[in-house]
Design an enzyme around this catalytic site. Structure first.
Site, PDB file in Angstrom:
ATOM      1  N   ILE A 152       0.831  -1.209   0.000  1.00  0.00           N
ATOM      2  CA  ILE A 152       0.000   0.000   0.000  1.00  0.00           C
ATOM      3  C   ILE A 152       0.857   1.248   0.000  1.00  0.00           C
ATOM      4  O   ILE A 152       0.589   2.210  -0.734  1.00  0.00           O
ATOM      5  CB  ILE A 152      -0.971  -0.014   1.197  1.00  0.00           C
ATOM      6  CG1 ILE A 152      -1.949  -1.189   1.070  1.00  0.00           C
ATOM      7  CG2 ILE A 152      -1.727   1.303   1.301  1.00  0.00           C
ATOM      8  CD1 ILE A 152      -2.772  -1.442   2.317  1.00  0.00           C
ATOM      9  N   ASP A 257      -8.905   6.987   9.010  1.00  0.00           N
ATOM     10  CA  ASP A 257      -9.859   5.935   8.653  1.00  0.00           C
ATOM     11  C   ASP A 257      -9.942   4.875   9.735  1.00  0.00           C
ATOM     12  O   ASP A 257     -10.844   4.050   9.722  1.00  0.00           O
ATOM     13  CB  ASP A 257      -9.445   5.290   7.320  1.00  0.00           C
ATOM     14  CG  ASP A 257     -10.456   4.259   6.834  1.00  0.00           C
ATOM     15  OD1 ASP A 257     -11.664   4.576   6.820  1.00  0.00           O
ATOM     16  OD2 ASP A 257     -10.046   3.141   6.471  1.00  0.00           O
ATOM     17  N   GLU A 262     -12.962   1.074  17.889  1.00  0.00           N
ATOM     18  CA  GLU A 262     -13.905   1.185  16.770  1.00  0.00           C
ATOM     19  C   GLU A 262     -15.231   0.515  17.118  1.00  0.00           C
ATOM     20  O   GLU A 262     -15.235  -0.653  17.497  1.00  0.00           O
ATOM     21  CB  GLU A 262     -13.292   0.578  15.505  1.00  0.00           C
ATOM     22  CG  GLU A 262     -12.059   1.343  15.027  1.00  0.00           C
ATOM     23  CD  GLU A 262     -11.462   0.796  13.745  1.00  0.00           C
ATOM     24  OE1 GLU A 262     -11.947  -0.227  13.231  1.00  0.00           O
ATOM     25  OE2 GLU A 262     -10.497   1.405  13.236  1.00  0.00           O
ATOM     26  N   HIS A 280     -13.358   3.270   8.793  1.00  0.00           N
ATOM     27  CA  HIS A 280     -12.545   2.097   8.419  1.00  0.00           C
ATOM     28  C   HIS A 280     -13.020   1.515   7.085  1.00  0.00           C
ATOM     29  O   HIS A 280     -13.369   0.338   6.987  1.00  0.00           O
ATOM     30  CB  HIS A 280     -12.594   1.030   9.525  1.00  0.00           C
ATOM     31  CG  HIS A 280     -11.414   0.110   9.490  1.00  0.00           C
ATOM     32  ND1 HIS A 280     -10.909  -0.493  10.619  1.00  0.00           N
ATOM     33  CD2 HIS A 280     -10.635  -0.328   8.466  1.00  0.00           C
ATOM     34  CE1 HIS A 280      -9.885  -1.261  10.306  1.00  0.00           C
ATOM     35  NE2 HIS A 280      -9.692  -1.175   8.992  1.00  0.00           N
ATOM     36  N   ILE A 281     -13.006   2.364   6.058  1.00  0.00           N
ATOM     37  CA  ILE A 281     -13.546   1.969   4.750  1.00  0.00           C
ATOM     38  C   ILE A 281     -12.449   1.797   3.696  1.00  0.00           C
ATOM     39  O   ILE A 281     -12.733   1.785   2.496  1.00  0.00           O
ATOM     40  CB  ILE A 281     -14.587   2.989   4.249  1.00  0.00           C
ATOM     41  CG1 ILE A 281     -13.969   4.394   4.124  1.00  0.00           C
ATOM     42  CG2 ILE A 281     -15.809   2.997   5.145  1.00  0.00           C
ATOM     43  CD1 ILE A 281     -14.869   5.394   3.399  1.00  0.00           C
ATOM     44  N   GLY A 282     -11.198   1.650   4.146  1.00  0.00           N
ATOM     45  CA  GLY A 282     -10.102   1.535   3.200  1.00  0.00           C
ATOM     46  C   GLY A 282     -10.319   0.478   2.132  1.00  0.00           C
ATOM     47  O   GLY A 282     -10.008   0.678   0.965  1.00  0.00           O
TER      48      GLY A 282
END
Length: 296
Positions: A152, A257, A262, A280-282
């Site tokens: 990444i 993110d 969470e 947390h939508i990576g």
């Protein structure tokens, strides 16, 4: 017949592939820990995303039949990998599938903070037109510091280079080949990266040596105009120290993110005008989810 227990929502294309090969696929979402322990026995494979916690108790309950745990995604911090090793259960994940989606969100958060996009959006939708209020900063010519030049991190660096940014990186692993290909520069220490960067983005797994790796000392090394972006794991940043730095103007902004807890409960941090948050939508793109399912 190979029996597969699916505990989290996974794209149907991959599950249909298994069914077409004669596997028995049972989808049981949201099982509480005790019920998962009672259910896992008799299954050969366990498929999970990040929500299901594959603890030692779960693995021991599957001992004798369970041969493989597949985490559909990147991190393995929800799987007790050491317990699995001791029990002879193989653990795999699908890190390749979500590289582009996480990298694109990282760049999106950088732009959103630098150009104050969410705040400007809310203003216009509320009937306002405060053009002068939303003076942003450009990223072309600025220095991006990448902590962790893995899959990444490399993709983020490539995109940033195409945007005209200078990219430096720090990694405990030798990334000479990758960095030369991309055109980014290694630095000798995390401290040097933090001091030189206009934007810092984090791409490391959560481990004992990365827990709170960005704390008060590290934040104090950064430029007061700098932006910090985290799409890796929340606990690599000390959120209380980050809150203090943002409130006092010690740091320019943050794009987050992921969070230590969470869903996050630190609403003071979330509601700061110089913070942009996503849940947390990576990996949450149609393409990434389909690819992760097929790889799994």
């Amino acid at each position: 017949m190979v029996r597969v227990l699916v505990c989290d929502r996974i794209d149907e294309e991959g599950l249909n592939l298994l069914r077409g090969k004669g596997f028995q696929v049972d989808v049981k979402l949201g099982l509480p820990p005790e019920e998962l322990e009672q259910t896992v026995g008799g299954y050969d494979v366990l498929l999970v995303r990040g929500k299901t916690k594959v603890t030692r108790r779960v693995l021991e309950a599957g001992k004798g039949s369970l041969k493989l745990v597949v985490r559909v995604g990147v991190g393995l911090d929800n799987v007790d990998v050491e317990a699995a090793r001791q029990l002879g259960i193989q653990v795999e994940n699908t890190p390749e599938a979500t590289v582009s989606s996480v990298a694109e969100l990282t760049i999106g958060l950088m732009l959103a903070v630098a150009r104050r996009i969410p705040e400007a959006d809310r203003t216009v939708k509320g009937g306002g037109w405060s053009k002068e209020k939303f003076m942003g900063v450009g990223l072309r010519g600025k220095t991006l510091g990448v902590i962790g030049l893995g899959r990444i991190g490399c993709e983020v660096a490539r995109i940033a280079r195409a945007m005209g940014m200078r990219v430096i990186f720090y990694d405990i692993v030798d990334r000479g080949l990758e960095s030369r290909e991309i055109g980014c520069e290694p630095v000798v220490s995390l401290e040097k990266l933090l001091a030189e960067s206009d934007v810092v983005t984090i791409h490391v797994p959560l481990a004992p040596d990365t827990y709170h790796m960005i704390g008060r000392r590290e934040l104090n090394l950064m430029k007061p105009t700098a932006i910090l972006v985290n799409t890796s794991r929340g606990a690599v940043i000390d959120e209380q120290a980050l809150l203090e730095a943002l409130k006092t103007g010690r740091l320019g902004g943050a794009g987050l993110d992921v969070f230590e807890e969470e869903p996050p409960k630190n609403l003071e941090l979330l509601n700061l005008p110089n913070v942009v948050c996503t849940p947390h939508i990576g990996a949450q793109t149609v393409e990434a989810q389909k690819e992760a399912s097929l790889l799994a």
